[in-house]
Design a protein around this motif. Structure first.
Motif, short mmCIF file in Angstrom:
data_model
loop_
_atom_site.label_atom_id
_atom_site.label_comp_id
_atom_site.label_asym_id
_atom_site.label_seq_id
_atom_site.Cartn_x
_atom_site.Cartn_y
_atom_site.Cartn_z
N TYR A 71 -27.90 -78.40 -48.08
CA TYR A 71 -26.96 -77.61 -48.89
C TYR A 71 -25.92 -78.52 -49.54
N TYR A 72 -25.39 -79.44 -48.77
CA TYR A 72 -24.39 -80.38 -49.30
C TYR A 72 -24.97 -81.22 -50.43
N ASN A 73 -26.17 -81.72 -50.24
CA ASN A 73 -26.79 -82.56 -51.27
C ASN A 73 -27.08 -81.77 -52.54
N HIS A 74 -27.56 -80.54 -52.40
CA HIS A 74 -27.82 -79.70 -53.57
C HIS A 74 -26.52 -79.34 -54.28
N SER A 75 -25.50 -79.05 -53.51
CA SER A 75 -24.20 -78.73 -54.11
C SER A 75 -23.64 -79.92 -54.88
N LYS A 76 -23.75 -81.09 -54.29
CA LYS A 76 -23.26 -82.30 -54.95
C LYS A 76 -24.05 -82.57 -56.24
N SER B 97 -22.50 -82.37 -60.15
CA SER B 97 -22.56 -83.50 -61.09
C SER B 97 -23.02 -83.05 -62.47
N LYS B 98 -23.65 -81.87 -62.58
CA LYS B 98 -24.11 -81.35 -63.87
C LYS B 98 -23.00 -80.62 -64.63
N VAL B 99 -21.93 -80.27 -63.94
CA VAL B 99 -20.85 -79.50 -64.55
C VAL B 99 -20.07 -80.39 -65.50
N ILE B 100 -19.78 -79.85 -66.68
CA ILE B 100 -18.96 -80.57 -67.66
C ILE B 100 -17.60 -79.89 -67.70
N PHE B 101 -16.60 -80.57 -67.20
CA PHE B 101 -15.25 -80.02 -67.17
C PHE B 101 -14.59 -80.23 -68.52
N PRO B 102 -13.78 -79.25 -68.97
CA PRO B 102 -13.13 -79.39 -70.28
C PRO B 102 -12.04 -80.46 -70.23
N ILE B 103 -11.84 -81.07 -71.39
CA ILE B 103 -10.77 -82.06 -71.49
C ILE B 103 -9.47 -81.34 -71.80
N LYS B 104 -8.38 -82.07 -71.73
CA LYS B 104 -7.05 -81.48 -71.88
C LYS B 104 -6.88 -80.78 -73.23
#
Length: 60
Positions: free
Chosen positions: A7-12, A16-23
């Motif tokens: 579960y931890y490995n899949h979550s990690k 890593s695929k998530v693209i967070f918005p910039i400021k």
């Protein structure tokens, strides 16, 4: 224990695929929401004022 590690490995991996918005993107979205909410608030206040004035002129 293997399920927890898996579960931890899949979550990690998914995180890593998530693209967070910039400021700048956050600021732009905030300003857009603020402007739209302000315009709608002013519109509804004007409609309320007009309806209140109209109704008070009919009653009084």
């Amino acid at each position: 224990m293997n399920k927890l590690v898996s579960y931890y490995n899949h979550s990690k991996e998914e995180l890593s695929k998530v693209i967070f918005p910039i400021k700048e993107q956050v600021r732009s979205a905030y300003m857009s929401v603020f402007v739209v909410v302000t315009v709608i608030t002013i519109f509804l206040a004007l409609v309320d004022l007009i309806m209140s004035f109209t109704l008070s002129s009919f009653i009084g």
